[in-house]
Design an enzyme around this catalytic site. Structure first.
Site, PDB file in Angstrom:
ATOM      1  N   TYR A  11      68.017  52.077  52.061  1.00  0.00           N
ATOM      2  CA  TYR A  11      66.948  53.053  52.249  1.00  0.00           C
ATOM      3  C   TYR A  11      66.836  53.308  53.751  1.00  0.00           C
ATOM      4  O   TYR A  11      66.318  52.478  54.502  1.00  0.00           O
ATOM      5  CB  TYR A  11      65.610  52.518  51.744  1.00  0.00           C
ATOM      6  CG  TYR A  11      65.476  52.355  50.254  1.00  0.00           C
ATOM      7  CD1 TYR A  11      66.402  52.909  49.378  1.00  0.00           C
ATOM      8  CD2 TYR A  11      64.407  51.647  49.715  1.00  0.00           C
ATOM      9  CE1 TYR A  11      66.261  52.752  48.005  1.00  0.00           C
ATOM     10  CE2 TYR A  11      64.261  51.494  48.345  1.00  0.00           C
ATOM     11  CZ  TYR A  11      65.187  52.040  47.495  1.00  0.00           C
ATOM     12  OH  TYR A  11      65.040  51.885  46.143  1.00  0.00           O
ATOM     13  N   PHE A  30      60.926  55.511  39.358  1.00  0.00           N
ATOM     14  CA  PHE A  30      60.918  56.953  39.050  1.00  0.00           C
ATOM     15  C   PHE A  30      59.991  57.275  37.883  1.00  0.00           C
ATOM     16  O   PHE A  30      60.228  58.218  37.143  1.00  0.00           O
ATOM     17  CB  PHE A  30      62.330  57.462  38.724  1.00  0.00           C
ATOM     18  CG  PHE A  30      63.240  57.572  39.908  1.00  0.00           C
ATOM     19  CD1 PHE A  30      62.766  57.465  41.202  1.00  0.00           C
ATOM     20  CD2 PHE A  30      64.594  57.783  39.727  1.00  0.00           C
ATOM     21  CE1 PHE A  30      63.614  57.572  42.296  1.00  0.00           C
ATOM     22  CE2 PHE A  30      65.463  57.899  40.817  1.00  0.00           C
ATOM     23  CZ  PHE A  30      64.969  57.786  42.099  1.00  0.00           C
ATOM     24  N   LEU A  70      57.108  58.494  37.941  1.00  0.00           N
ATOM     25  CA  LEU A  70      56.356  59.727  38.159  1.00  0.00           C
ATOM     26  C   LEU A  70      57.259  60.918  38.395  1.00  0.00           C
ATOM     27  O   LEU A  70      57.063  61.994  37.836  1.00  0.00           O
ATOM     28  CB  LEU A  70      55.410  59.558  39.362  1.00  0.00           C
ATOM     29  CG  LEU A  70      54.396  58.421  39.268  1.00  0.00           C
ATOM     30  CD1 LEU A  70      53.539  58.383  40.534  1.00  0.00           C
ATOM     31  CD2 LEU A  70      53.506  58.582  38.054  1.00  0.00           C
ATOM     32  N   PRO A 114      56.444  66.178  35.358  1.00  0.00           N
ATOM     33  CA  PRO A 114      56.629  67.605  35.072  1.00  0.00           C
ATOM     34  C   PRO A 114      56.748  67.917  33.583  1.00  0.00           C
ATOM     35  O   PRO A 114      56.518  69.042  33.171  1.00  0.00           O
ATOM     36  CB  PRO A 114      57.932  67.936  35.812  1.00  0.00           C
ATOM     37  CG  PRO A 114      58.010  66.934  36.913  1.00  0.00           C
ATOM     38  CD  PRO A 114      57.441  65.676  36.323  1.00  0.00           C
TER      39      PRO A 114
END
Length: 290
Positions: free
Chosen positions: A63, A219, A221, A226
């Site tokens: 990261y 992940f 959210l 959507p």
């Protein structure tokens, strides 16, 4: 709803943590690359999370690169005794910011040494071996290297990430699997193939529950909200909370073995996410959401 979860409960060194962690991926720059746009806020987010009771932080040396590890060390070292820093290996970044498998035994050793150095630790409490698409190293070969480094004392507990039920079963036949990190959320519970390879989902949850292995959902959210549908929005409106908060609360109620790690680069959103742990959902609420 259980407020804590124990990782590797049957081992000599079980780790009990509060059941809402924090994932650091969003603390980096655009494309999960480079320094954060607001470095002071990034450091403050880490300090606020821990001050608010978060004692499980998820990171990776790819990261940034190495940005989140260095931020963690700057903000939180020397670490509180009850703080668990979980990292992952198995991937790396190319200069064009693409993601590549980095799963050969010598690669994994390089990554572990790097994590130890940047996190300023002598042993990493929990490391997930993450399976990336396109790799040519046999899964068992990579896992063998993980267990070897565990025997050497560089790793306390070994976990796996982005795995199929078959891979989890194979890992369990080689040694203890302390935790699993796969994609899972209210509206995205199964494996997703976005054209760049599979992101493995919640198909492993029954196996985790069978063996008492915590599942760390990522992940939850970004892919799910959507397409969450009307029920999540309606119940969120009724309860006066956001859909993101309700998604976190749903995870906490769905199984006592789920350990959500919602990430954010906003101090305000961090506080919203942490408040989701206080949302109580009844059996009727859960049945309504489905």
């Amino acid at each position: 709803m259980h407020s804590t979860i124990t990782i590797a409960p049957n081992s000599a060194h079980p780790l009990t943590v509060n059941r809402l962690g924090y994932g650091t991926m969003r603390l980096t720059g655009p494309g999960i690359w480079g320094e954060p746009a607001d470095r002071p806020q990034a450091l403050e987010i880490l300090k606020t999370a821990v001050a608010s009771g978060v004692n499980f932080i998820d990171t990776a040396d790819y990261y940034g690169e190495d940005v989140t590890n260095r931020l963690i060390a700057e903000a939180l070292h020397p670490y509180a005794k009850d703080l668990v820093i979980c990292t992952k290996v198995g991937g790396a970044r190319k200069p064009d910011k693409s993601w590549i498998p980095f799963a050969r035994p010598e690669n994994l050793r390089t990554s572990i040494e790097n994590n130890l150095r940047t996190l300023r630790q002598e042993q990493i409490q929990l490391v997930h071996f993450r399976v990336l698409p396109g790799g040519d190293v046999p899964f068992a070969e990579s896992m063998g290297a993980m267990y070897e480094m565990q025997r050497e004392g560089k790793i306390l507990h070994v976990g796996v990430s982005n795995v199929t039920p078959e891979e989890l079963t194979a890992a369990l036949q080689m040694g203890e699997v302390a935790s699993v990190e796969n994609m899972y959320g209210y509206a995205q519970r199964t494996t997703l193939d976005d054209g760049h390879g599979e992101t493995r989902g919640g198909e492993v949850l029954p196996l985790c529950e069978q063996h008492g292995i915590p599942l760390v959902p990522f992940f939850s959210l970004v892919h799910g909200l959507p397409k969450a549908g009307d029920k999540l929005a309606e119940l969120a409106r009724q309860r006066g909370v956001t859909e993101a908060q309700l998604n976190i609360a749903w995870l906490l109620h769905k199984s006592p073995l789920l350990l959500p790690i919602p990430g954010t680069s906003s101090l305000a959103h961090l506080r919203e996410n942490l408040a989701a742990a206080d949302i109580q959902l009844s059996a009727e609420d859960m049945a309504y959401l489905g």
